[in-house]
Write a protein that holds these residues in place. Structure first.
Motif, PDB file in Angstrom:
ATOM      1  N   ARG A  84       0.708  -1.155  -0.131  1.00 15.53           N
ATOM      2  CA  ARG A  84       0.006  -0.064   0.058  1.00 15.53           C
ATOM      3  C   ARG A  84       0.883   1.062  -0.137  1.00 15.53           C
ATOM      4  O   ARG A  84       2.126   1.057   0.441  1.00 15.53           O
ATOM      5  CB  ARG A  84      -0.948   0.097   1.206  1.00 15.53           C
ATOM      6  N   GLN A  85       0.416   2.251  -0.581  1.00 14.12           N
ATOM      7  CA  GLN A  85       1.014   3.625  -0.517  1.00 14.12           C
ATOM      8  C   GLN A  85       0.973   4.266   0.642  1.00 14.12           C
ATOM      9  O   GLN A  85      -0.051   4.350   1.380  1.00 14.12           O
ATOM     10  CB  GLN A  85       0.367   4.486  -1.614  1.00 14.12           C
ATOM     11  N   THR A  86       2.017   4.653   1.107  1.00 12.83           N
ATOM     12  CA  THR A  86       2.228   5.592   2.431  1.00 12.83           C
ATOM     13  C   THR A  86       2.568   6.873   2.002  1.00 12.83           C
ATOM     14  O   THR A  86       3.623   6.988   1.337  1.00 12.83           O
ATOM     15  CB  THR A  86       3.078   4.962   3.577  1.00 12.83           C
ATOM     16  N   THR A  87       2.553   7.858   2.902  1.00 11.50           N
ATOM     17  CA  THR A  87       2.888   9.135   2.736  1.00 11.50           C
ATOM     18  C   THR A  87       3.699   9.802   3.883  1.00 11.50           C
ATOM     19  O   THR A  87       3.055   9.553   5.038  1.00 11.50           O
ATOM     20  CB  THR A  87       1.788  10.436   2.277  1.00 11.50           C
ATOM     21  N   THR A  88       5.151  10.126   3.900  1.00 15.81           N
ATOM     22  CA  THR A  88       5.638  10.600   5.101  1.00 15.81           C
ATOM     23  C   THR A  88       5.890  11.846   4.765  1.00 15.81           C
ATOM     24  O   THR A  88       6.613  12.196   3.618  1.00 15.81           O
ATOM     25  CB  THR A  88       6.792   9.764   5.281  1.00 15.81           C
ATOM     26  N   THR A  89       6.164  12.660   5.831  1.00 10.84           N
ATOM     27  CA  THR A  89       6.624  14.007   5.853  1.00 10.84           C
ATOM     28  C   THR A  89       8.067  13.985   6.443  1.00 10.84           C
ATOM     29  O   THR A  89       8.500  13.425   7.410  1.00 10.84           O
ATOM     30  CB  THR A  89       5.911  15.025   6.700  1.00 10.84           C
ATOM     31  N   GLN A  90       9.000  14.485   5.611  1.00 11.16           N
ATOM     32  CA  GLN A  90      10.322  14.516   5.847  1.00 11.16           C
ATOM     33  C   GLN A  90      11.012  15.679   6.752  1.00 11.16           C
ATOM     34  O   GLN A  90       9.955  16.589   6.716  1.00 11.16           O
ATOM     35  CB  GLN A  90      11.591  14.368   4.687  1.00 11.16           C
ATOM     36  N   ASN A  91      12.035  15.742   7.317  1.00  9.88           N
ATOM     37  CA  ASN A  91      12.385  16.877   8.227  1.00  9.88           C
ATOM     38  C   ASN A  91      12.247  18.411   7.495  1.00  9.88           C
ATOM     39  O   ASN A  91      12.070  19.072   8.342  1.00  9.88           O
ATOM     40  CB  ASN A  91      13.990  16.556   8.679  1.00  9.88           C
ATOM     41  N   ASN A  92      12.402  18.235   6.158  1.00  9.60           N
ATOM     42  CA  ASN A  92      12.530  19.608   5.628  1.00  9.60           C
ATOM     43  C   ASN A  92      10.897  20.004   4.823  1.00  9.60           C
ATOM     44  O   ASN A  92      10.505  20.729   4.201  1.00  9.60           O
ATOM     45  CB  ASN A  92      13.228  19.751   4.270  1.00  9.60           C
ATOM     46  N   GLY A  93       9.989  19.263   5.443  1.00  8.59           N
ATOM     47  CA  GLY A  93       8.650  19.447   4.980  1.00  8.59           C
ATOM     48  C   GLY A  93       7.865  18.589   3.797  1.00  8.59           C
ATOM     49  O   GLY A  93       6.733  18.571   3.585  1.00  8.59           O
ATOM     50  N   GLU A  94       8.911  18.091   3.070  1.00  8.11           N
ATOM     51  CA  GLU A  94       8.554  17.383   1.690  1.00  8.11           C
ATOM     52  C   GLU A  94       7.997  16.281   2.024  1.00  8.11           C
ATOM     53  O   GLU A  94       8.468  15.325   2.951  1.00  8.11           O
ATOM     54  CB  GLU A  94      10.008  17.261   0.896  1.00  8.11           C
ATOM     55  N   ARG A  95       6.941  15.941   1.409  1.00  7.05           N
ATOM     56  CA  ARG A  95       6.255  14.652   1.676  1.00  7.05           C
ATOM     57  C   ARG A  95       6.816  13.652   0.427  1.00  7.05           C
ATOM     58  O   ARG A  95       6.987  14.051  -0.651  1.00  7.05           O
ATOM     59  CB  ARG A  95       4.601  14.980   0.961  1.00  7.05           C
ATOM     60  N   LYS A  96       6.807  12.453   1.080  1.00  6.90           N
ATOM     61  CA  LYS A  96       7.486  11.546   0.133  1.00  6.90           C
ATOM     62  C   LYS A  96       6.401  10.324   0.029  1.00  6.90           C
ATOM     63  O   LYS A  96       6.002   9.764   1.293  1.00  6.90           O
ATOM     64  CB  LYS A  96       8.674  10.839   0.730  1.00  6.90           C
ATOM     65  N   VAL A  97       6.182   9.774  -1.134  1.00  2.00           N
ATOM     66  CA  VAL A  97       5.052   8.743  -1.032  1.00  2.00           C
ATOM     67  C   VAL A  97       5.947   7.269  -1.470  1.00  2.00           C
ATOM     68  O   VAL A  97       6.785   7.376  -2.349  1.00  2.00           O
ATOM     69  CB  VAL A  97       4.169   8.904  -2.444  1.00  2.00           C
ATOM     70  N   SER A  98       5.808   6.355  -0.779  1.00  2.00           N
ATOM     71  CA  SER A  98       6.407   4.952  -0.810  1.00  2.00           C
ATOM     72  C   SER A  98       5.428   3.817  -0.771  1.00  2.00           C
ATOM     73  O   SER A  98       4.177   4.034  -0.457  1.00  2.00           O
ATOM     74  CB  SER A  98       7.426   4.864   0.039  1.00  2.00           C
ATOM     75  N   LEU A  99       5.851   2.667  -1.083  1.00  2.00           N
ATOM     76  CA  LEU A  99       5.270   1.524  -1.062  1.00  2.00           C
ATOM     77  C   LEU A  99       5.675   0.758   0.355  1.00  2.00           C
ATOM     78  O   LEU A  99       6.971   0.490   0.525  1.00  2.00           O
ATOM     79  CB  LEU A  99       5.210   0.700  -1.995  1.00  2.00           C
ATOM     80  N   GLU A 100       4.659   0.155   1.102  1.00  2.00           N
ATOM     81  CA  GLU A 100       5.230  -0.614   2.180  1.00  2.00           C
ATOM     82  C   GLU A 100       4.341  -1.760   2.162  1.00  2.00           C
ATOM     83  O   GLU A 100       2.986  -2.085   1.629  1.00  2.00           O
ATOM     84  CB  GLU A 100       5.076   0.167   3.623  1.00  2.00           C
ATOM     85  N   ALA A 101       4.920  -2.989   2.601  1.00  2.00           N
ATOM     86  CA  ALA A 101       4.314  -4.353   2.548  1.00  2.00           C
ATOM     87  C   ALA A 101       2.949  -4.290   3.506  1.00  2.00           C
ATOM     88  O   ALA A 101       3.034  -3.772   4.664  1.00  2.00           O
ATOM     89  CB  ALA A 101       4.860  -5.379   3.023  1.00  2.00           C
ATOM     90  N   TYR A 102       1.907  -4.532   3.021  1.00  4.18           N
ATOM     91  CA  TYR A 102       0.489  -4.845   3.526  1.00  4.18           C
ATOM     92  C   TYR A 102       0.365  -6.320   3.920  1.00  4.18           C
ATOM     93  O   TYR A 102       0.077  -6.468   5.328  1.00  4.18           O
ATOM     94  CB  TYR A 102      -0.705  -4.200   2.626  1.00  4.18           C
ATOM     95  N   ALA A 103       0.606  -7.007   3.277  1.00  2.00           N
ATOM     96  CA  ALA A 103       0.116  -8.498   3.392  1.00  2.00           C
ATOM     97  C   ALA A 103       0.933  -9.398   2.555  1.00  2.00           C
ATOM     98  O   ALA A 103       1.193  -8.856   1.110  1.00  2.00           O
ATOM     99  CB  ALA A 103      -1.314  -8.849   3.263  1.00  2.00           C
ATOM    100  N   THR A 104       1.290 -10.612   2.814  1.00  3.28           N
ATOM    101  CA  THR A 104       1.887 -11.688   2.049  1.00  3.28           C
ATOM    102  C   THR A 104       0.762 -12.904   1.850  1.00  3.28           C
ATOM    103  O   THR A 104       0.120 -13.135   2.938  1.00  3.28           O
ATOM    104  CB  THR A 104       3.187 -12.323   2.504  1.00  3.28           C
ATOM    105  N   ARG A 105       0.443 -13.226   0.547  1.00  2.00           N
ATOM    106  CA  ARG A 105      -0.828 -13.837   0.412  1.00  2.00           C
ATOM    107  C   ARG A 105      -0.277 -15.117  -0.688  1.00  2.00           C
ATOM    108  O   ARG A 105       0.542 -15.027  -1.470  1.00  2.00           O
ATOM    109  CB  ARG A 105      -1.945 -13.099  -0.212  1.00  2.00           C
ATOM    110  N   TRP A 106      -0.929 -16.004  -0.296  1.00  2.00           N
ATOM    111  CA  TRP A 106      -0.774 -17.258  -1.536  1.00  2.00           C
ATOM    112  C   TRP A 106      -1.934 -16.718  -2.615  1.00  2.00           C
ATOM    113  O   TRP A 106      -2.984 -16.416  -2.120  1.00  2.00           O
ATOM    114  CB  TRP A 106      -1.433 -18.737  -0.952  1.00  2.00           C
ATOM    115  N   ALA A 107      -1.817 -16.963  -3.737  1.00  2.00           N
ATOM    116  CA  ALA A 107      -2.544 -16.465  -4.743  1.00  2.00           C
ATOM    117  C   ALA A 107      -2.334 -17.500  -6.361  1.00  2.00           C
ATOM    118  O   ALA A 107      -1.460 -18.050  -6.339  1.00  2.00           O
ATOM    119  CB  ALA A 107      -2.240 -15.057  -5.353  1.00  2.00           C
TER     120      ALA A 107
END
Length: 104
Positions: free
Chosen positions: A14-37
């Motif tokens: 899923r996408q997550t948004t973090t705010t860095q020290n300088n106030g800039e927003r950074k969008v990244s991906l983090e694992a939500y779940a591992t599934r069999w498919a």
């Protein structure tokens, strides 16, 4: 769907948004779940976009039902991220199909 067909390991991110020290927003991906498919490859295309040749592969992943997954999530399979285009429930909400697109 036969649960034995869920024989491939995927990671749903899923996408997550973090705010860095300088106030800039950074969008990244983090694992939500591992599934069999189960994995089903659909049509692939190649085209030219902005003077670059791109290939598009549509892939359908079937996993057990999860109400949290939507089109903002990404499926990681074989070290490649597939953008979820739509989420379709199957049967009596036992499984969902994730229609994805891999662009390279």
């Amino acid at each position: 769907m036969n649960p034995g067909d869920l024989d491939r390991r995927i990671v749903i991110k899923r996408q997550t948004t973090t705010t860095q020290n300088n106030g800039e927003r950074k969008v990244s991906l983090e694992a939500y779940a591992t599934r069999w498919a189960s994995v089903k490859y659909k049509n692939g295309k190649e085209g030219e976009e902005a003077d670059e040749i791109t290939s598009v592969q549509d892939v359908i992943f079937t996993v057990r039902h999860d109400t949290n997954i939507d089109t903002t999530y990404v499926v990681s399979y074989n070290s490649k991220d597939h953008d979820i285009q739509s989420v379709n429930p199957m049967g009596r909400k036992d499984f969902i199909q994730l229609y994805t697109r891999l662009t390279s």
